[in-house]
Motif scaffolding. Structure first.
Motif, PDB file in Angstrom:
ATOM      1  N   GLU A  77       6.685  57.100  -9.342  1.00 29.44           N
ATOM      2  CA  GLU A  77       5.767  58.229  -9.359  1.00 29.44           C
ATOM      3  C   GLU A  77       5.109  58.392  -7.991  1.00 29.44           C
ATOM      4  N   PRO A  78       4.515  59.553  -7.741  1.00 27.37           N
ATOM      5  CA  PRO A  78       3.734  59.703  -6.511  1.00 27.37           C
ATOM      6  C   PRO A  78       2.641  58.636  -6.465  1.00 27.37           C
ATOM      7  N   VAL A  79       2.238  58.265  -5.257  1.00 27.07           N
ATOM      8  CA  VAL A  79       1.299  57.148  -5.066  1.00 27.07           C
ATOM      9  C   VAL A  79       0.097  57.251  -5.995  1.00 27.07           C
ATOM     10  N   ALA A  80      -0.464  58.449  -6.146  1.00 26.58           N
ATOM     11  CA  ALA A  80      -1.675  58.628  -6.942  1.00 26.58           C
ATOM     12  C   ALA A  80      -1.453  58.298  -8.411  1.00 26.58           C
ATOM     13  N   ALA A  81      -0.211  58.438  -8.896  1.00 27.85           N
ATOM     14  CA  ALA A  81       0.076  58.234 -10.321  1.00 27.85           C
ATOM     15  C   ALA A  81       0.596  56.831 -10.611  1.00 27.85           C
ATOM     16  N   ARG A  82       0.594  55.964  -9.610  1.00 27.93           N
ATOM     17  CA  ARG A  82       1.142  54.624  -9.827  1.00 27.93           C
ATOM     18  C   ARG A  82       0.282  53.822 -10.788  1.00 27.93           C
ATOM     19  N   PRO A  83       0.935  52.995 -11.585  1.00 27.84           N
ATOM     20  CA  PRO A  83       0.179  52.225 -12.588  1.00 27.84           C
ATOM     21  C   PRO A  83      -0.524  51.021 -11.975  1.00 27.84           C
ATOM     22  N   THR A  84      -1.433  50.472 -12.752  1.00 27.05           N
ATOM     23  CA  THR A  84      -1.971  49.147 -12.458  1.00 27.05           C
ATOM     24  C   THR A  84      -1.175  48.161 -13.289  1.00 27.05           C
ATOM     25  N   ILE A  85      -0.567  47.190 -12.619  1.00 26.71           N
ATOM     26  CA  ILE A  85       0.311  46.220 -13.281  1.00 26.71           C
ATOM     27  C   ILE A  85      -0.429  44.890 -13.363  1.00 26.71           C
ATOM     28  N   ILE A  86      -0.711  44.464 -14.604  1.00 28.61           N
ATOM     29  CA  ILE A  86      -1.553  43.289 -14.826  1.00 28.61           C
ATOM     30  C   ILE A  86      -0.697  42.143 -15.340  1.00 28.61           C
ATOM     31  N   PHE A  87      -0.776  41.018 -14.648  1.00 30.08           N
ATOM     32  CA  PHE A  87      -0.132  39.803 -15.125  1.00 30.08           C
ATOM     33  C   PHE A  87      -1.215  38.822 -15.541  1.00 30.08           C
ATOM     34  N   PRO A  88      -1.385  38.599 -16.868  1.00 28.03           N
ATOM     35  CA  PRO A  88      -2.359  37.607 -17.311  1.00 28.03           C
ATOM     36  C   PRO A  88      -1.945  36.245 -16.767  1.00 28.03           C
ATOM     37  N   CYS A 113       3.485  39.900 -19.823  1.00 30.27           N
ATOM     38  CA  CYS A 113       3.062  38.634 -20.429  1.00 30.27           C
ATOM     39  C   CYS A 113       4.048  37.529 -20.104  1.00 30.27           C
ATOM     40  N   GLY A 114       3.620  36.582 -19.294  1.00 32.84           N
ATOM     41  CA  GLY A 114       4.452  35.432 -18.969  1.00 32.84           C
ATOM     42  C   GLY A 114       4.317  34.349 -20.024  1.00 32.84           C
ATOM     43  N   ARG A 115       5.360  33.525 -20.118  1.00 35.32           N
ATOM     44  CA  ARG A 115       5.364  32.332 -20.989  1.00 35.32           C
ATOM     45  C   ARG A 115       5.886  31.193 -20.141  1.00 35.32           C
ATOM     46  N   TYR A 116       6.113  30.042 -20.696  1.00 35.64           N
ATOM     47  CA  TYR A 116       6.607  28.882 -19.963  1.00 35.64           C
ATOM     48  C   TYR A 116       5.664  28.573 -18.801  1.00 35.64           C
ATOM     49  N   GLU A 117       6.197  28.071 -17.716  1.00 32.02           N
ATOM     50  CA  GLU A 117       5.320  27.649 -16.610  1.00 32.02           C
ATOM     51  C   GLU A 117       4.932  28.811 -15.704  1.00 32.02           C
ATOM     52  N   GLY A 118       5.482  30.004 -15.974  1.00 33.01           N
ATOM     53  CA  GLY A 118       5.127  31.147 -15.148  1.00 33.01           C
ATOM     54  C   GLY A 118       6.328  32.023 -14.884  1.00 33.01           C
ATOM     55  N   ILE A 119       6.112  33.032 -14.037  1.00 33.77           N
ATOM     56  CA  ILE A 119       7.141  34.009 -13.699  1.00 33.77           C
ATOM     57  C   ILE A 119       7.527  33.776 -12.239  1.00 33.77           C
ATOM     58  N   ASP A 120       8.805  33.922 -11.932  1.00 34.79           N
ATOM     59  CA  ASP A 120       9.282  33.810 -10.549  1.00 34.79           C
ATOM     60  C   ASP A 120       8.378  34.658  -9.636  1.00 34.79           C
ATOM     61  N   GLU A 121       7.870  34.031  -8.577  1.00 33.63           N
ATOM     62  CA  GLU A 121       6.865  34.653  -7.703  1.00 33.63           C
ATOM     63  C   GLU A 121       7.316  35.999  -7.130  1.00 33.63           C
TER      64      GLU A 121
END
Ligand code: 6GU
Length: 232
Positions: A77-88, A113-121
């Protein structure tokens, strides 16, 4: 507001159809979509994790399914419409009422939502090209994955969206909105098992009631959460 959740346990989020947020969803105020990360795998076992480079305990979530999920959910999307991506993440910034307020103004939130030891950086780096990335923790303790944290955040954010909570005044007097804990509440009967309601609340003196409630807020905060009070 549109919210997309990606998880290997999508049924965790069934509870969000209930009550306040359920109504917000059916009236269209909240467009909440829960997705199974395994839908973006291509192998027979629908694999989402692998062993960590460098060794160590536990498994790490592979980047490919996450990349494909983000590509599908975040149209460029155009920059203004970009989402906020949250990784707990327990390694993130601490989620507070101020965070909830801030997120409640966004058009589109994506929770990974990550599980295990985390998500690849590298997933976090890639996501940063698609939107504003936030690693967010509920507090200083460890959960098994991001699902319960995401539920808490969606509830805290969702109820701040205009129209979700019926009476907006009920949002104002709550714990944390003014930096103090809530005052104690009572209802009928005025005497119950030999315990009586404080006289001032039965007095009809609105100024005295307001003063008493404020004093209670300050006293409770001092006892239970001194960290919330200014040093003075
Ligand atoms: Cl957001 N995730 C996990 N796994 N543990 C947590 C947390 C989040 N917040 C506190 N503990």
């Amino acid at each position: 507001m549109r919210i997309d959740v990606v998880s290997i346990f999508p049924s965790y989020f069934d509870g969000l159809t209930l009550s306040l947020l359920g109504r917000a969803r059916s009236t269209g105020i909240l467009d909440l979509n829960v997705h199974d990360l395994r839908d973006w795998t291509h192998d027979r076992h629908r694999t989402v994790d692998d062993t960590p480079y460098g060794g160590g305990a536990g498994m790490v979530m592979k980047p490919e399914p996450w990349g494909a999920a983000l590509d599908d959910l975040v149209s460029r999307e155009p920059v203004a419409a970009r989402p906020t991506i949250i990784f707990p993440s327990p390694a993130g910034e601490v989620f507070t009422q101020a965070t909830a307020r801030e997120l409640s103004t966004r058009e589109h939130l994506v929770f990974g939502c990550g599980r295990y030891e985390g998500i690849d950086e590298r997933v976090f780096e890639y996501a940063a090209d698609l939107g504003e990335v936030r690693l967010v923790s509920l507090g200083d303790y460890v959960l098994n994955g991001g699902e319960v944290a995401t539920m808490a955040m969606i509830e805290a954010v969702g109820r701040l969206i205009p129209g979700v909570v019926g009476n907006p005044e009920s949002l104002v007097e709550e714990s944390h909105e003014d930096g103090l804990l809530e005052y104690p509440s009572y209802t009928k009967p005025s005497s119950w098992r030999e315990r009586t309601v404080p006289d001032v609340l039965l007095s009809g003196n609105h100024a005295a009631i307001a003063t008493w409630r404020r004093d209670q807020q300050i006293e409770r905060t001092r006892r239970r959460r001194p960290d919330l009070l200014p040093d003075a």
